[in-house]
Every structure is written in C-alpha cells, then in structure tokens.
Write a protein that holds these residues in place. Structure first.
Motif, PDB file in Angstrom:
ATOM      1  N   THR A 118      93.313 -24.657   0.480  1.00 31.92           N
ATOM      2  CA  THR A 118      91.997 -24.235   0.952  1.00 31.92           C
ATOM      3  C   THR A 118      91.876 -24.324   2.474  1.00 31.92           C
ATOM      4  O   THR A 118      90.772 -24.222   3.009  1.00 31.92           O
ATOM      5  CB  THR A 118      90.882 -25.092   0.312  1.00 31.92           C
ATOM      6  OG1 THR A 118      91.205 -26.471   0.500  1.00 31.92           O
ATOM      7  CG2 THR A 118      90.769 -24.803  -1.168  1.00 31.92           C
ATOM      8  N   GLY A 119      92.992 -24.532   3.154  1.00 27.24           N
ATOM      9  CA  GLY A 119      92.965 -24.504   4.617  1.00 27.24           C
ATOM     10  C   GLY A 119      92.446 -25.768   5.276  1.00 27.24           C
ATOM     11  O   GLY A 119      92.262 -25.805   6.491  1.00 27.24           O
ATOM     12  N   GLN A 120      92.204 -26.834   4.480  1.00 25.82           N
ATOM     13  CA  GLN A 120      91.645 -28.045   5.088  1.00 25.82           C
ATOM     14  C   GLN A 120      92.677 -28.787   5.932  1.00 25.82           C
ATOM     15  O   GLN A 120      92.327 -29.428   6.927  1.00 25.82           O
ATOM     16  CB  GLN A 120      91.104 -28.984   4.003  1.00 25.82           C
ATOM     17  CG  GLN A 120      89.959 -28.366   3.224  1.00 25.82           C
ATOM     18  CD  GLN A 120      89.461 -29.272   2.124  1.00 25.82           C
ATOM     19  OE1 GLN A 120      89.115 -30.426   2.356  1.00 25.82           O
ATOM     20  NE2 GLN A 120      89.402 -28.766   0.912  1.00 25.82           N
ATOM     21  N   ASP A 122      95.091 -27.258   7.597  1.00 30.42           N
ATOM     22  CA  ASP A 122      95.063 -26.423   8.803  1.00 30.42           C
ATOM     23  C   ASP A 122      93.916 -26.817   9.723  1.00 30.42           C
ATOM     24  O   ASP A 122      94.087 -26.972  10.932  1.00 30.42           O
ATOM     25  CB  ASP A 122      94.834 -24.960   8.412  1.00 30.42           C
ATOM     26  CG  ASP A 122      96.117 -24.167   8.437  1.00 30.42           C
ATOM     27  OD1 ASP A 122      97.164 -24.768   8.709  1.00 30.42           O
ATOM     28  OD2 ASP A 122      96.054 -22.955   8.174  1.00 30.42           O
ATOM     29  N   ALA A 123      92.738 -26.937   9.107  1.00 35.22           N
ATOM     30  CA  ALA A 123      91.540 -27.256   9.889  1.00 35.22           C
ATOM     31  C   ALA A 123      91.709 -28.581  10.617  1.00 35.22           C
ATOM     32  O   ALA A 123      91.294 -28.725  11.769  1.00 35.22           O
ATOM     33  CB  ALA A 123      90.314 -27.296   8.984  1.00 35.22           C
ATOM     34  N   MET A 124      92.324 -29.552   9.949  1.00 31.56           N
ATOM     35  CA  MET A 124      92.555 -30.844  10.601  1.00 31.56           C
ATOM     36  C   MET A 124      93.455 -30.686  11.822  1.00 31.56           C
ATOM     37  O   MET A 124      93.174 -31.225  12.887  1.00 31.56           O
ATOM     38  CB  MET A 124      93.267 -31.792   9.636  1.00 31.56           C
ATOM     39  CG  MET A 124      92.360 -32.439   8.677  1.00 31.56           C
ATOM     40  SD  MET A 124      93.289 -33.789   7.918  1.00 31.56           S
ATOM     41  CE  MET A 124      91.930 -34.623   7.194  1.00 31.56           C
ATOM     42  N   GLU A 125      94.559 -29.955  11.629  1.00 33.62           N
ATOM     43  CA  GLU A 125      95.478 -29.775  12.747  1.00 33.62           C
ATOM     44  C   GLU A 125      94.775 -29.085  13.906  1.00 33.62           C
ATOM     45  O   GLU A 125      95.003 -29.418  15.066  1.00 33.62           O
ATOM     46  CB  GLU A 125      96.680 -28.949  12.306  1.00 33.62           C
ATOM     47  CG  GLU A 125      97.525 -29.701  11.312  1.00 33.62           C
ATOM     48  CD  GLU A 125      98.977 -29.301  11.391  1.00 33.62           C
ATOM     49  OE1 GLU A 125      99.216 -28.086  11.544  1.00 33.62           O
ATOM     50  OE2 GLU A 125      99.843 -30.185  11.300  1.00 33.62           O
ATOM     51  N   LEU A 126      93.891 -28.140  13.582  1.00 28.55           N
ATOM     52  CA  LEU A 126      93.175 -27.433  14.639  1.00 28.55           C
ATOM     53  C   LEU A 126      92.192 -28.346  15.361  1.00 28.55           C
ATOM     54  O   LEU A 126      91.812 -28.085  16.484  1.00 28.55           O
ATOM     55  CB  LEU A 126      92.440 -26.232  14.048  1.00 28.55           C
ATOM     56  CG  LEU A 126      93.357 -25.071  13.673  1.00 28.55           C
ATOM     57  CD1 LEU A 126      92.604 -24.034  12.894  1.00 28.55           C
ATOM     58  CD2 LEU A 126      93.978 -24.475  14.918  1.00 28.55           C
ATOM     59  N   MET A 127      91.740 -29.415  14.681  1.00 29.86           N
ATOM     60  CA  MET A 127      90.857 -30.383  15.344  1.00 29.86           C
ATOM     61  C   MET A 127      91.663 -31.460  16.040  1.00 29.86           C
ATOM     62  O   MET A 127      91.113 -32.489  16.420  1.00 29.86           O
ATOM     63  CB  MET A 127      89.977 -31.074  14.315  1.00 29.86           C
ATOM     64  CG  MET A 127      88.891 -30.241  13.766  1.00 29.86           C
ATOM     65  SD  MET A 127      88.109 -31.234  12.498  1.00 29.86           S
ATOM     66  CE  MET A 127      87.433 -29.934  11.544  1.00 29.86           C
ATOM     67  N   ALA A 128      92.980 -31.245  16.144  1.00 27.19           N
ATOM     68  CA  ALA A 128      93.867 -32.238  16.756  1.00 27.19           C
ATOM     69  C   ALA A 128      93.818 -33.555  15.994  1.00 27.19           C
ATOM     70  O   ALA A 128      93.848 -34.632  16.574  1.00 27.19           O
ATOM     71  CB  ALA A 128      93.531 -32.446  18.235  1.00 27.19           C
ATOM     72  N   ILE A 129      93.682 -33.459  14.669  1.00 27.69           N
ATOM     73  CA  ILE A 129      93.797 -34.640  13.819  1.00 27.69           C
ATOM     74  C   ILE A 129      95.100 -34.492  13.047  1.00 27.69           C
ATOM     75  O   ILE A 129      95.320 -33.474  12.406  1.00 27.69           O
ATOM     76  CB  ILE A 129      92.615 -34.731  12.833  1.00 27.69           C
ATOM     77  CG1 ILE A 129      91.295 -34.841  13.598  1.00 27.69           C
ATOM     78  CG2 ILE A 129      92.802 -35.899  11.888  1.00 27.69           C
ATOM     79  CD1 ILE A 129      90.073 -34.820  12.707  1.00 27.69           C
ATOM     80  N   ASP A 130      95.955 -35.504  13.122  1.00 30.52           N
ATOM     81  CA  ASP A 130      97.252 -35.412  12.456  1.00 30.52           C
ATOM     82  C   ASP A 130      97.086 -35.649  10.953  1.00 30.52           C
ATOM     83  O   ASP A 130      96.758 -36.756  10.543  1.00 30.52           O
ATOM     84  CB  ASP A 130      98.192 -36.454  13.064  1.00 30.52           C
ATOM     85  CG  ASP A 130      99.569 -36.416  12.432  1.00 30.52           C
ATOM     86  OD1 ASP A 130      99.814 -35.513  11.604  1.00 30.52           O
ATOM     87  OD2 ASP A 130     100.395 -37.283  12.762  1.00 30.52           O
ATOM     88  N   PRO A 131      97.300 -34.617  10.125  1.00 35.92           N
ATOM     89  CA  PRO A 131      97.069 -34.795   8.687  1.00 35.92           C
ATOM     90  C   PRO A 131      98.062 -35.758   8.038  1.00 35.92           C
ATOM     91  O   PRO A 131      97.732 -36.368   7.030  1.00 35.92           O
ATOM     92  CB  PRO A 131      97.222 -33.383   8.107  1.00 35.92           C
ATOM     93  CG  PRO A 131      97.899 -32.586   9.139  1.00 35.92           C
ATOM     94  CD  PRO A 131      97.698 -33.254  10.457  1.00 35.92           C
ATOM     95  N   ARG A 134      96.431 -39.028   8.758  1.00 38.08           N
ATOM     96  CA  ARG A 134      95.113 -39.222   8.166  1.00 38.08           C
ATOM     97  C   ARG A 134      95.101 -39.071   6.651  1.00 38.08           C
ATOM     98  O   ARG A 134      94.344 -39.743   5.967  1.00 38.08           O
ATOM     99  CB  ARG A 134      94.129 -38.218   8.793  1.00 38.08           C
ATOM    100  CG  ARG A 134      92.679 -38.574   8.638  1.00 38.08           C
ATOM    101  CD  ARG A 134      92.431 -40.007   9.033  1.00 38.08           C
ATOM    102  NE  ARG A 134      92.910 -40.321  10.351  1.00 38.08           N
ATOM    103  CZ  ARG A 134      92.240 -40.042  11.438  1.00 38.08           C
ATOM    104  NH1 ARG A 134      91.084 -39.455  11.348  1.00 38.08           N
ATOM    105  NH2 ARG A 134      92.728 -40.373  12.597  1.00 38.08           N
TER     106      ARG A 134
ATOM    107  N   TYR B  81      98.193 -30.829  20.650  1.00 34.43           N
ATOM    108  CA  TYR B  81      96.992 -31.534  20.189  1.00 34.43           C
ATOM    109  C   TYR B  81      96.001 -31.733  21.338  1.00 34.43           C
ATOM    110  O   TYR B  81      94.797 -31.624  21.159  1.00 34.43           O
ATOM    111  CB  TYR B  81      97.368 -32.880  19.548  1.00 34.43           C
ATOM    112  CG  TYR B  81      97.653 -32.776  18.068  1.00 34.43           C
ATOM    113  CD1 TYR B  81      98.110 -31.582  17.506  1.00 34.43           C
ATOM    114  CD2 TYR B  81      97.460 -33.851  17.214  1.00 34.43           C
ATOM    115  CE1 TYR B  81      98.376 -31.482  16.162  1.00 34.43           C
ATOM    116  CE2 TYR B  81      97.725 -33.760  15.851  1.00 34.43           C
ATOM    117  CZ  TYR B  81      98.183 -32.570  15.332  1.00 34.43           C
ATOM    118  OH  TYR B  81      98.431 -32.469  13.993  1.00 34.43           O
ATOM    119  N   LEU B  91      87.527 -21.014  11.398  1.00 31.88           N
ATOM    120  CA  LEU B  91      88.452 -20.314  10.508  1.00 31.88           C
ATOM    121  C   LEU B  91      87.706 -19.299   9.660  1.00 31.88           C
ATOM    122  O   LEU B  91      86.525 -19.450   9.376  1.00 31.88           O
ATOM    123  CB  LEU B  91      89.163 -21.316   9.607  1.00 31.88           C
ATOM    124  CG  LEU B  91      90.161 -22.230  10.324  1.00 31.88           C
ATOM    125  CD1 LEU B  91      90.496 -23.421   9.466  1.00 31.88           C
ATOM    126  CD2 LEU B  91      91.407 -21.465  10.675  1.00 31.88           C
TER     127      LEU B  91
END
Ligand SMILES: Nc1ncnc2c1ncn2[C@@H]1O[C@H](COP(=O)(O)OP(=O)(O)OP(=O)(O)O)[C@@H](O)[C@H]1O
Ligand SMILES: [Mg+2]
Lengths: 250, 262
Positions: A118-120, A122-131, A134, B81, B91
């Motif tokens: 569901t792209g979540q 991806d969304a984390m990486e885009l927020m500069a949060i390392d999945p 996390r 990052y 998105l």
C-alpha cells in the motif's frame, strides 16, 4: 542458466545484509525501546494462549509416553525426570518457536508486506524515516525478547500437563514426581540452556518474517507468498539450528 | 554559484527504463526556486516516474537529476535522507499509515524530525488539518475517511515540515470542486508565503491554468511542449493542442505505450 542456481545464494546474501542493516540501526533510544516493548507485547499476547494450550497437551503426551516406556523397566517413578529433560532442552524451545512462527511470524510478514503493497514503506522513506529501523528492527527485537518468555510459559504448562496426567490420572506419587524433577533437572544446563536456544530461535523467526515482509512483491499474491515462506523457511531453520546447537553444546 | 540562482529542480536529458521499456527518452526540465510547475500528459506517460526520479526513489539510466544543484543519483543514503527532509511528496494514492490515526499520520514527520513538545505538535497538526478543511478529524482512522478526505490528510502530512520543495502527484484527483479550489488556493498561498517550489502533476487543464507558472506537457517519453499556461493554450503544436483541448484525434495515441506497434 547459472543465474537460476545462484538465486538462492544471492537471496541468502541479501537476507544477511538485511540483518546487518537491522543490527546497525540499534540505538540506545527511548523511542526504540518503547516500540520494541510494544511489539513484544503484541506478538507475545498473540501467541500466549495457543502456546499455553499446546504446552499443556504436549506435557500430558510426554508423561503418557514416558510412563508407558518406563513402566516396562519398573521405573515409572522416573517420569518427571524424562519429561523435564526432554522438555527444557529440546521440545520447549523448538515447539514454541514453531508455534511462534505460525502465529506471530506470519502476522509480522503479512503486516509488513501489506505496508509495502500500500505504499506505506515508500511513504516512510520519503519522509526520511528508515523503515528498517522503524518497522523491522522493533519486531526483530520483540522476537528475541518474547520467545524465551513464551518458552518458559510453554514449559511451565507442559509440567502442569505432566502433573495432571502422571499424578492426577495415573496416580503416581506427587512427592517423588517433584523431587526427581528437582534433583535430576539442572537449572543452569537444562533450563537456561533451553532459554538461550529460544533467544536464538526468536530472532531467527522474527528476522525471517521481517525479511520476507520487506522483500514481498507489492501484491496480494506477493504478501501470501511472504507469509507462507516465513512459516516454511523459519521452521526449517529452527530445526537445523537446533541440531547444530545441540551437537555443539553437548 | 550563489544558491539563489540554482534552480530548485533540474532534469538534464534524463533517460529512464522499466525493464526494457523506455519510459523517459531524454527529458529536460528546469524549475526555478519559488515557482509552481505543472507536469501534464496522458496516463502512463511517466509523470509519477519523473517525481520519483526527483525524490531519488528511482535513478536515471543516463542524464542527471539535480535538486538544489546536487545530483540525486550521486547521493548516498544519508545525503538522500537529508535532502528528503526538505522535500514533501504527496503520493498518488496518499499512502496514509493505516494503523495510525489522522492526527498521528500528520504528526509523524514532526515527531521524527523536529524536537517539539506535545502541545506544540498538537497546535501544528490541528492548524494543518484545519487548512485542508478537516479540523476535528484527528481521532479518525484512515479507513474511516472518504477518498478525498484521505488525499487531503496526505496533503497536510506532505507539507507539515514546511519543506522547500513539494511534489504533488495529482492533488486534485477525486475532490469536489470546492475542495479543489481550496487545495489550489492552499498550494498557491503556501508557495507565495514560504517561497517554496512546487511540482504539480495534474490532468485538470482548467485548474492548471489557474495554478501553475509554467507547464510541461509529456507525450511518448518526451517533452511535447512547455511554457506558461497561457502560451501553451495558444500553441499550434498538434500534440500540445490535442492535450490542452482534450481532442481525440492527434499525435498522442490513446493506448498503452508498451503495446505492439509503438
Ligand atoms: N514498477 C514498474 N515496473 C514496470 N513498469 C512500470 C512500473 N511503474 C510504472 N511502470 C510503467 O511506467 C510507465 C509510467 O508510469 P507512471 O506511473 O510514471 O505514469 P503516470 O504518467 O504517472 O500515469 P498516471 O497519470 O496514470 O498516474 C507506465 O506505462 C507504467 O506501465
Ligand atoms: Mg502517476
């Protein structure tokens, strides 16, 4: 052609890198500790009931078989010794890990796989949060923490099952049962040996689940494959590692 | 080179493939600081792909993608990052965290990258939800939202850190006309107030004309036309004219670009 044969090796390599990536993300932070405990609670609570029920019945079966076998030598009063040894060293850790793989491992793989589909992630990486830090790491550490605790619970319930069968049903002497258990089973070697094993199994199962979740194809079928692989591969790994550890430490 | 002369985003002759399918075939763009640029083009042409190249999720086969003058494909994970902390990305599917409330979704970037106490976070999140017309929805879970509401939450989340560059992948899709105007005004206002740079992917020609300073039209892997919206509308290039006026017949085919014959 050779690429086909190299594929499992490459996968193992990537899984190894993934593990290093998780370990490298460990920080002494309150946030991480809190999330780890939350996950340990979630996976622990998810598996507790099934592990208690299975432990109880495994204890009863062990006692039944042990009494049958030992009675031939007139040694039925040794039942608690046989049950205790095989339980604490082998059956407790291994069966708990297998049940954990089926109950919590699948849930971890499906949850992460769905987040990916569901792209979540991806969304984390885009927020500069390392999945990996996390999402994967807390679940991995939660396996390390909760599986030993679940193993202890499994063993306790199995002893209870053995007590119910040996003393309650077969009418063996309770005093003999407990004293044999106490003198014959050593806490350090037998019980703690099993607990250390279960720490390894916990990490193995939750790590495998996190890896399959992260490498799932982002589709419904991909998530289904990831959960299946988690159970199959982590079960095989647990049994193989168990053999290796047992032959090393005895 | 002084920072202010560096364009916020620059694509230099970018070629990109998915497998052996050529998606982008030499695309160049320059988006100056503070501008709102629109990217338009038929479905499947590679608009999302362009945004993902800018965010560093994809890397070009050849050519360069520069953000604030820095080559995105040369960045390591840490630099990437750091760049993304200053880059908002709405998105196409919103991608809200399904296990977190609306409030926590919007608060996540703040908790991660800002050292704020709980009341300050609450103030910011409430204000941002209010700006997208969703005040008081903080306690809802994403599955309790309508499609349009979810997009607006995702929008609030994408800009909550006040990033210098925001990429919007179809911010207006599935919204009612009032919400569209509100979101439009919001993008315009934040752009003017904070001087940020926006890239908006959209299919809506009317809204694009109102919103964008500059527009790129993409067809068959290349830039078919570019310029201020008014100029594009008057263009006599057949592909641009076909797209701006929604004509069925013209050089842009209505089919999957990977199909036989292309
Ligand atoms: N992961 C992928 N693997 C292979 N091909 C892909 C992948 N993602 C996208 N594509 C292809 O790349 C092309 C461009 O996709 P992209 O998502 O950029 O289109 P788009 O312009 O954003 O379309 P839309 O307006 O429908 O969102 C599409 O034709 C699609 O088939
Ligand atoms: Mg798209």
């Amino acid at each position: 052609m050779s690429a086909r044969w190299l594929e499992p090796v490459a996968t193992a390599g990537r899984a190894g890198l993934f593990t290093l990536q998780m370990l490298a993300a460990i920080r002494p932070s309150m946030k991480q500790a809190g999330e780890t405990l939350r996950q340990a609670y979630l996976v622990g609570a998810r598996s507790l009931i099934i592990i208690m029920i299975c432990g109880f019945f495994v204890g009863m079966v062990l006692a039944l078989q042990a009494i049958n076998a030992l009675a031939q030598f007139g040694a039925a009063d040794q039942v608690s010794l046989l049950v205790g040894k095989s339980l604490f060293r082998e059956l407790g850790p291994v069966l708990t890990a297998l049940l954990f793989a089926g109950r919590a491992g699948t849930a971890i793989a499906a949850e992460i796989g769905l987040m990916k589909a569901t792209g979540q992630i991806d969304a984390m990486e885009l927020m500069a949060i390392d999945p990996v830090e996390r999402v994967a790491l807390p679940r991995f550490l939660a396996g390390l923490i909760s599986v030993p605790l679940l193993t202890a619970m499994f063993s306790a319930m199995a002893i209870l099952g053995a007590v119910v069968f040996a003393i309650g049903v077969m009418g063996l002497d309770a005093g003999v049962f407990w004293s044999k258990l106490q003198t014959g089973v050593r806490f350090g070697e037998d019980f703690m040996g099993g607990i250390w094993k279960s720490v390894a199994f916990g990490g193995l199962v939750s790590g495998t689940a996190a890896w399959y979740g992260f490498s799932a194809r982002p589709t419904g079928a991909g998530v289904a494959t990831a959960t299946t692989n988690t159970v199959v591969i982590s079960s095989v790994l647990v049994l193989v590692i168990d053999f290796i550890m047992t032959s090393f430490f005895t | 080179m002084p920072l202010n002369d560096t364009p916020a985003i620059r694509l230099e002759d970018v070629v990109f493939r998915h497998g052996d399918r050529l998606i982008l075939d030499g695309v160049s763009m320059t988006i100056p600081r503070g501008a709102i640029a629109a990217v338009m083009g038929p479905s499947g042409v590679g608009k999302t792909t362009i945004l993902r190249l800018v965010s560093g999720q994809l890397r070009p086969e050849s050519g360069r993608v520069l953000v604030n003058g820095e080559d995105v494909s040369a960045m390591n994970r840490k630099a990437l990052y750091r760049m993304r902390e200053n880059l908002g990305f709405l998105l196409q599917n919103g991608a809200l965290f399904t296990d977190l409330t609306v409030f926590e979704n919007v608060a996540t970037p703040l908790r991660e990258h800002r050292d704020l106490d709980e009341p300050a976070i609450a103030d910011i999140v409430e204000a941002r939800l209010d700006a997208v017309g969703l005040a008081g929805t903080g306690d809802l879970m994403p599955h309790e939202l309508s499609g349009g509401m979810a997009r607006r939450v995702a929008l609030a989340r994408a800009v909550v850190l006040d990033p210098a560059i925001v990429l919007f992948d179809e911010p207006m899709a599935g919204l009612d006309p009032i919400a569209v105007s509100t979101i439009n005004a919001l993008i315009r206002r934040t752009n003017d107030d904070l001087g940020l740079t926006s890239v908006v992917v959209t299919h809506d020609v009317v809204q694009m004309k109102k919103l964008a300073d500059y527009c790129y039209i993409l067809a068959e892997g290349r830039i078919a036309g570019e310029g201020p919206p008014a100029e594009l509308a008057a263009s006599d290039d057949p592909a641009v004219d076909q797209f701006m006026n929604g004509r069925m017949d013209g050089p842009i085919p209505f089919r999957y670009a990977g199909a036989a014959g292309s």
